[in-house]
Design an enzyme around this catalytic site. Structure first.
Site, short mmCIF file in Angstrom:
data_model
loop_
_atom_site.label_atom_id
_atom_site.label_comp_id
_atom_site.label_asym_id
_atom_site.label_seq_id
_atom_site.Cartn_x
_atom_site.Cartn_y
_atom_site.Cartn_z
N ARG A 175 9.41 2.77 11.24
CA ARG A 175 10.42 2.32 10.28
C ARG A 175 11.76 1.99 10.95
O ARG A 175 12.41 2.86 11.53
CB ARG A 175 10.58 3.33 9.14
CG ARG A 175 11.08 4.68 9.52
CD ARG A 175 10.93 5.67 8.37
NE ARG A 175 9.53 6.01 8.15
CZ ARG A 175 9.10 7.19 7.69
NH1 ARG A 175 9.96 8.13 7.38
NH2 ARG A 175 7.83 7.42 7.52
N ARG A 226 -0.41 12.77 10.18
CA ARG A 226 0.90 13.36 10.47
C ARG A 226 1.13 14.58 9.60
O ARG A 226 0.92 14.51 8.38
CB ARG A 226 2.01 12.34 10.22
CG ARG A 226 1.96 11.26 11.26
CD ARG A 226 3.13 10.31 11.23
NE ARG A 226 3.00 9.47 12.40
CZ ARG A 226 3.32 8.20 12.47
NH1 ARG A 226 3.85 7.59 11.43
NH2 ARG A 226 3.15 7.53 13.58
N ASP A 256 0.81 -1.22 0.00
CA ASP A 256 0.00 0.00 0.00
C ASP A 256 0.84 1.28 0.00
O ASP A 256 0.35 2.34 -0.34
CB ASP A 256 -0.95 0.02 1.22
CG ASP A 256 -0.20 -0.18 2.54
OD1 ASP A 256 1.04 -0.33 2.52
OD2 ASP A 256 -0.85 -0.21 3.60
N HIS A 257 2.10 1.18 0.38
CA HIS A 257 2.91 2.40 0.53
C HIS A 257 3.56 2.81 -0.79
O HIS A 257 3.42 3.94 -1.24
CB HIS A 257 3.98 2.20 1.60
CG HIS A 257 3.48 2.37 3.00
ND1 HIS A 257 2.51 1.57 3.55
CD2 HIS A 257 3.83 3.25 3.98
CE1 HIS A 257 2.27 1.96 4.79
NE2 HIS A 257 3.06 2.98 5.08
N ASP A 260 4.04 -1.25 11.35
CA ASP A 260 3.58 0.08 11.00
C ASP A 260 3.00 0.70 12.26
O ASP A 260 2.24 0.04 12.98
CB ASP A 260 2.52 0.03 9.90
CG ASP A 260 2.26 1.41 9.36
OD1 ASP A 260 2.79 1.76 8.28
OD2 ASP A 260 1.53 2.18 10.04
N SER A 276 6.89 7.15 12.97
CA SER A 276 6.69 5.84 12.36
C SER A 276 7.50 4.74 13.03
O SER A 276 8.37 4.98 13.86
CB SER A 276 7.07 5.91 10.89
OG SER A 276 8.41 5.53 10.71
#
Ligand code: MIC
Ligand code: SF4
Length: 643
Positions: free
Chosen positions: A540, A379, A64-65, A119, A538
């Site tokens: 990440r 965000r 989806d990203h 996520d 995030s």
């Protein structure tokens, strides 16, 4: 003593430790989710664990990203993800099927379960009454391997809701009220549990909007009870069998209370450049707007878009405004296309965007110079939109749609003539799993496809006894993972650490990476010094892996956020905090530092840093769990597992 819902679910999943606030526990993870931007690393890490199949109840891999696919890299990643999912027993959600959190809510989330996702907005599923937590990719890989997830038992804050929202006042405004009270820092190892009679008036997508943005406060998770409203939602998704009642005991004891009377919640906005910078819409009224973007995992449900269509119906988007709308999932898109809402959106002049993260992560639709952009996402960190000078405001879909028509921010409670929208949850959603690929029983014959951009994570080095290095950068408060590891056009390097590492702190100090690499070549470790709430945002893990690749051995901050602290340990970077916050002032960029007893310090939770450039000695805390200490000694979790 009665139990909170969070305590009940944690207790039912407890495999290590005792359930006492502040104490470390290990819990069994029932479900995992990954998305493509964190997923390639997570599956490469899973592969390095040497298991044939995932071991938990359910694992889903979403794409989806990175769906814009400029260049071959993203498409190659998608092929790797599709084939590794088939091999390892993971369900694959194809690009176009929607945003991971929206689709997981629709098709897989289950009351009473635990869900770990790579996520930070994984808590979205807390709207269904499950414990859903965001973590780094490696933690998710370990959960897929059937290992427990370690966390600090959170303080549970009760958010008691009463009353009912007025027209134009929405779930987004509720969570912005929560952000106004709790802000974006100081909530590490807390969780929000929503209670009270007001809960009943909120449908599941509204509850999920609220849980989604709890992530901005930095809490471990947010949860709503699972009740008749939840049953109705699951029934409408054809999943009534997944329902179970989940609620706290009547005499549950909480660690804090915040009461919200829903009937008093006003439309609000998070103003530039932080989701915690909250003002009432009435104060912004009249502000000219250049861009309106509706979508993201926060606010892109069917009911959200039906209401947007009602507001836009019969109007044309103001000439000074670009309006983009991204439905959260294929299910949402199909439903608005069948009930006529899509036609209204198109007639208004909205640009229909893919059901994906897209604009939210700066993948496209960057605003113009100094533009004001109203978004329904979660965000608004400076530069995340792709335009550093843009002013991004986070608002509800209703407020956003009105602004698109008027070309300026309008206080919906006062100054406009559009009828208030309202939408009921449908009896039946257009549930269709056609874009999910279920893995074969036997994955051994599947050939995994790996494009040239895909490489395994770099090896960490065991902790040195003494750390003699250089402060390679000193940054201020609230440095987000977007500052550390930019997304947008750089996202396509997520599977290629040596290339991605060149962009660490790109927009803060573009010379940082080269400086670290030059230190590394001379055998000098680099250190990052930061202010409060370092690593917010995030999940990440690249914000740890890439600095590790550059030779960063420690982060010294006034405070570090939960997920990022875990990611640092996973990749062998020592997280240190100033015992006396004022000492932050005493260290400067370029200083040579020495920590003579790093190994023992990590063991005992305290080190002494000597700043060789000014002769001062500073005491630093090293708060880590027993397992994290072992990781740090070994140079990261992957090394530890190989031992
Ligand atoms: C985000 O919203 O910042 C992201 C992009 O979804 C991240 C994950 C990532 O960086 O891949 C998150 O929230 O964890
Ligand atoms: Fe995607 Fe944005 Fe949600 Fe992150 S916050 S998962 S980028 S939609």
């Amino acid at each position: 003593m009665g139990m909170t819902l969070i305590a009940k679910i944690l207790k039912a999943h407890l495999v290590e430790g005792t359930l006492e606030t502040g104490k470390e526990i290990g819990i069994r993870i029932d479900q995992t989710l990954t998305q493509d931007a964190t997923g390639t690393m997570a599956y490469l890490e899973f592969e390095s664990l040497g298991l044939d199949r995932m071991q938990n109840e359910l694992a889903v891999s979403y794409v989806d990203h990175n769906t814009v696919q400029v260049g071959f890299e993203n498409a190659d990643d998608h092929e790797y993800l599709r084939t590794i999912a088939a091999k390892k027993g993971v369900i694959f959600s194809r690009p176009g099927n929607g945003i991971c959190h929206q689709v997981h809510l629709e098709r897989f989330g289950k009351p009473g379960k635990t869900l770990l996702g790579s996520d930070s907005h994984t808590p979205t599923d807390g709207g269904l009454g499950c414990i859903a937590i965001g973590a780094g990719g490696l933690d998710v890989a370990l959960a897929m391997a059937g290992r427990p997830f370690h966390l600090v038992t959170p303080k549970v804050i009760e958010i008691r809701l009463s009353g009912k929202l007025r027209p134009w006042c929405t779930a987004k405004d509720v969570v912005l009220t929560v952000l106004e009270r709790f802000t974006v820092k100081g909530n590490v190892n807390c969780a929000f549990e929503y209670t009270g009679e007001g809960v009943r008036s909120l449908d599941v997508p509204s509850r999920s909007t609220i849980c989604n943005m709890g992530a901005e406060c930095g809490v471990t998770t947010s949860i709503f009870p699972s009740d008749e409203v939840t049953r109705k939602f699951l029934k409408a998704q054809g999943r009534e069998a997944d329902w179970s009642e989940q609620r706290a005991d009547g005499d549950a004891v909480y660690d804090g209370l915040f009461e919200i009377d829903l009937s008093k919640v006003d439309p609000k906005a998070a103003c530039p450049h932080s989701p915690g910078n909250i003002r009432n819409i009435s104060e912004l009224s009249g502000l000219p707007v250049n861009q309106v973007l509706i979508g993201s995992c926060t606010n892109s449900s069917y009911t959200d878009l039906v209401k947007v269509a009602q507001v836009l119906d019969g109007h044309t988007v103001a000439p000074n405004v670009e309006l983009g709308i991204a439905p959260g999932s294929r299910e949402v898109l199909e439903m608005i296309s069948k009930d006529g809402s899509l036609a209204k959106l198109v007639q208004s002049g909205a640009r229909i965007l893919e059901s994906a993260c897209g604009f939210c992560i700066g993948n496209h639709q960057s605003p113009g110079t100094n533009a004001v952009s109203l978004r329904t996402s979660n965000r608004n960190f400076e530069g995340r939109s792709g335009t550093k000078s843009a002013q991004v405001y986070l608002v509800s879909p209703e407020t956003a749609a009105l602004a698109a028509i008027y070309g300026k921010v309008v206080d919906p409670l006062k100054e406009q003539s559009v009828k208030a929208p309202s939408a009921e949850m449908p009896e039946q959603y257009a549930a269709d799993d056609g874009m999910l690929i279920f893995p074969p029983e036997d994955g051994s014959k599947v050939e995994v496809q790996r494009g040239p951009n895909i490489g395994a994570p770099p090896e960490g080095e065991p902790l040195p006894r003494t750390l003699k290095g250089e402060v390679a950068i000193k940054v201020g408060d609230k440095i987000t993972t977007d500052h550390i590891m930019p997304a947008g056009p750089r996202l396509k390097f997520r599977s290629n650490i040596p290339v991605y590492a060149n962009y660490v702190f790109e927009h803060v100090d573009p010379t940082f990476a080269a400086r670290c690499l030059s230190n590394k070549a001379q055998g000098i470790p680099s250190v990052i010094v930061a202010g409060l709430s370092y690593g917010q945002g995030s999940s990440r893990e690249h914000a740890a892996i890439c600095p590790m690749y550059l030779g960063v051995k420690a982060v010294i901050a006034r405070s570090i956020e939960r997920i990022h602290q875990a990611n640092l340990c996973n990749f062998g970077i020592v997280p240190l905090t100033f015992q006396n916050e004022e000492d932050y002032q005493a260290v400067s960029q370029g200083d040579q530092i020495e920590i003579a007893d790093l190994y023992d310090g990590v063991k005992n939770g305290k080190v002494a840093l000597k700043d060789l450039s000014n002769g001062r000695t500073i005491i630093l805390d090293c708060v880590t769990t027993a397992e994290q200490k072992e990781m740090l000694f070994a140079g990261g979790m992957l090394n530890l597992l190989k031992k």
